[in-house]
Design a protein around this motif. Structure first.
Motif, mmCIF file in Angstrom:
data_model
loop_
_atom_site.group_PDB
_atom_site.id
_atom_site.type_symbol
_atom_site.label_atom_id
_atom_site.label_comp_id
_atom_site.label_asym_id
_atom_site.label_seq_id
_atom_site.Cartn_x
_atom_site.Cartn_y
_atom_site.Cartn_z
ATOM 1 N N TRP A 29 0.836 -1.204 0.000
ATOM 2 C CA TRP A 29 0.000 0.000 0.000
ATOM 3 C C TRP A 29 0.869 1.252 0.000
ATOM 4 O O TRP A 29 0.634 2.205 -0.762
ATOM 5 C CB TRP A 29 -0.905 -0.010 1.244
ATOM 6 C CG TRP A 29 -2.165 0.809 1.077
ATOM 7 C CD1 TRP A 29 -2.315 1.975 0.396
ATOM 8 C CD2 TRP A 29 -3.456 0.490 1.599
ATOM 9 N NE1 TRP A 29 -3.604 2.420 0.457
ATOM 10 C CE2 TRP A 29 -4.328 1.529 1.193
ATOM 11 C CE3 TRP A 29 -3.951 -0.556 2.381
ATOM 12 C CZ2 TRP A 29 -5.676 1.544 1.564
ATOM 13 C CZ3 TRP A 29 -5.286 -0.537 2.730
ATOM 14 C CH2 TRP A 29 -6.141 0.493 2.321
ATOM 15 N N ALA A 84 2.551 1.736 -3.365
ATOM 16 C CA ALA A 84 1.600 2.207 -4.376
ATOM 17 C C ALA A 84 1.331 3.697 -4.217
ATOM 18 O O ALA A 84 1.212 4.430 -5.216
ATOM 19 C CB ALA A 84 0.304 1.413 -4.267
ATOM 20 N N ILE A 85 1.226 4.158 -2.977
ATOM 21 C CA ILE A 85 0.986 5.586 -2.738
ATOM 22 C C ILE A 85 2.185 6.415 -3.190
ATOM 23 O O ILE A 85 2.042 7.473 -3.824
ATOM 24 C CB ILE A 85 0.679 5.831 -1.246
ATOM 25 C CG1 ILE A 85 -0.652 5.166 -0.866
ATOM 26 C CG2 ILE A 85 0.639 7.325 -0.941
ATOM 27 C CD1 ILE A 85 -0.963 5.237 0.614
ATOM 28 N N VAL A 86 3.382 5.942 -2.875
ATOM 29 C CA VAL A 86 4.591 6.670 -3.259
ATOM 30 C C VAL A 86 4.753 6.690 -4.776
ATOM 31 O O VAL A 86 5.082 7.717 -5.370
ATOM 32 C CB VAL A 86 5.827 6.033 -2.591
ATOM 33 C CG1 VAL A 86 7.114 6.660 -3.130
ATOM 34 C CG2 VAL A 86 5.756 6.198 -1.080
ATOM 35 N N ALA A 87 4.526 5.533 -5.423
ATOM 36 C CA ALA A 87 4.682 5.459 -6.879
ATOM 37 C C ALA A 87 3.624 6.267 -7.604
ATOM 38 O O ALA A 87 3.901 6.908 -8.625
ATOM 39 C CB ALA A 87 4.633 4.010 -7.329
ATOM 40 N N ASP A 88 2.379 6.214 -7.086
ATOM 41 C CA ASP A 88 1.260 6.945 -7.693
ATOM 42 C C ASP A 88 1.197 6.698 -9.202
ATOM 43 O O ASP A 88 1.235 7.619 -10.019
ATOM 44 C CB ASP A 88 1.387 8.446 -7.401
ATOM 45 C CG ASP A 88 0.122 9.221 -7.775
ATOM 46 O OD1 ASP A 88 -0.952 8.584 -7.848
ATOM 47 O OD2 ASP A 88 0.211 10.440 -8.003
ATOM 48 N N SER A 89 1.107 5.395 -9.581
ATOM 49 C CA SER A 89 1.137 5.021 -10.987
ATOM 50 C C SER A 89 0.156 3.884 -11.236
ATOM 51 O O SER A 89 -0.138 3.086 -10.334
ATOM 52 C CB SER A 89 2.554 4.597 -11.378
ATOM 53 O OG SER A 89 2.576 4.019 -12.665
ATOM 54 N N ARG A 90 -0.331 3.795 -12.480
ATOM 55 C CA ARG A 90 -1.208 2.691 -12.864
ATOM 56 C C ARG A 90 -0.473 1.361 -12.850
ATOM 57 O O ARG A 90 -1.083 0.300 -12.749
ATOM 58 C CB ARG A 90 -1.758 2.925 -14.278
ATOM 59 C CG ARG A 90 -2.798 4.037 -14.399
ATOM 60 C CD ARG A 90 -3.298 4.123 -15.821
ATOM 61 N NE ARG A 90 -3.927 2.878 -16.242
ATOM 62 C CZ ARG A 90 -4.240 2.584 -17.504
ATOM 63 N NH1 ARG A 90 -3.937 3.448 -18.465
ATOM 64 N NH2 ARG A 90 -4.823 1.439 -17.798
ATOM 65 N N PRO A 139 -1.072 -0.465 -8.714
ATOM 66 C CA PRO A 139 -2.297 -0.006 -8.053
ATOM 67 C C PRO A 139 -2.295 -0.365 -6.575
ATOM 68 O O PRO A 139 -1.677 -1.343 -6.155
ATOM 69 C CB PRO A 139 -3.392 -0.768 -8.806
ATOM 70 C CG PRO A 139 -2.716 -1.995 -9.308
ATOM 71 C CD PRO A 139 -1.308 -1.596 -9.612
ATOM 72 N N ALA A 140 -3.004 0.428 -5.793
ATOM 73 C CA ALA A 140 -3.123 0.179 -4.360
ATOM 74 C C ALA A 140 -4.116 -0.957 -4.107
ATOM 75 O O ALA A 140 -4.933 -1.291 -4.983
ATOM 76 C CB ALA A 140 -3.579 1.448 -3.653
#
Length: 255
Positions: free
Chosen positions: A23, A26-32, A35-36
């Motif tokens: 989680w 995913a938040i740090v990457a912020d990319s499709r 996904p989170a």
């Protein structure tokens, strides 16, 4: 009670830690591309609500079950024969090495070319890829059989059926368990490739479809759903069966 709950608590804590790392990443990457967990859960619920996810899971499970039974029956019979017959093992050992080293993709492609894009070719290709591994495991088990017990069975005139049931099979049980566990994990992975290449349903087909749509959340949803099903089979079927089949063994004394 504490000793029983301890391993479960550790497992849950470990999975929770893995989920938290996923989680945060995913938040740090912020990319499709990553996904989170909520996005994956949404994709899971979308296909589960329509019944599509369960249909494709069932089709893959059907192929896995069919290939697993074929591989275990054929591989066990060949492995025990080779383990108990030195001449046969010496003759067929090069064959076994050859089949162990043929890539699974080659077997799948040839099966589809020779037999067509049908269920027989799909299940057969999966089974053929697993049979050599079962043969190797059960061959080692047959080599390790206690010859004194065999002599005892002959002295008491057990007969073939009774000897197999009470002398041979109990000694081979750990090898059956090892072949079964490794077989399930290997077979379902090969099944996904089979479905991706030549079937119109199944988890592998759906993963290929969502790959073309670049829907990573749906790919992860189908992957995790099938992994969850296989874990349920492991905990509810494989482990209880193994415990039941080894109930005759003495328990280790606790220090």
């Amino acid at each position: 009670m504490a000793s029983r709950l301890g391993p479960g608590i550790v497992t849950v804590g470990s999975l929770a830690g893995l989920l938290a790392i996923w989680w945060i990443a995913a938040i740090v990457a912020d990319s499709r591309v990553l996904p989170a967990p909520p996005a994956v859960a949404e994709a899971f619920w979308r296909d589960a609500r329509t019944g599509e996810l369960f249909f494709h899971l069932a089709m893959t499970l059907m192929r896995v079950a069919g290939a697993f039974v074929i591989a275990m029956v054929v591989g066990s019979a060949i492995g025990i024969l080779l383990g108990m017959n030195r001449e046969a093992n010496r003759f067929f050992d090069p064959w076994l090495i050859l089949f162990l080293n043929i890539p699974a993709l080659v077997v799948i492609v040839l099966a589809y070319i020779w037999f067509g894009l049908n269920e027989v070719a799909a299940i057969g290709a999966i089974a053929v890829n697993k049979i050599p591994n079962v043969v190797v495991t059960l061959r080692e088990g047959a080599r390790a059989l206690d010859r004194d017990l065999e002599e005892m069975a002959k002295v008491y005139r057990f007969g073939l059926a009774k000897t197999l049931r009470h002398v041979v099979l109990p000694q081979l049980q750990p090898y059956f368990a090892a072949a079964s566990r490794s077989g399930i994990s290997l077979i379902w992975k090969i099944a996904l490739v089979v479905e991706l290449l030549g079937r119109s349903n199944g988890v592998g087909f759906q993963i290929n479809l969502y790959f073309q749509l670049f829907d990573v959340a749906a790919i992860l949803a189908y992957t995790l759903a099938f992994v969850a099903v296989m874990l349920i089979i492991e905990f509810l079927l494989v482990q209880p069966f193994e415990a039941h089949s080894t109930r005759w063994r003495p328990k280790r004394a606790r220090g």
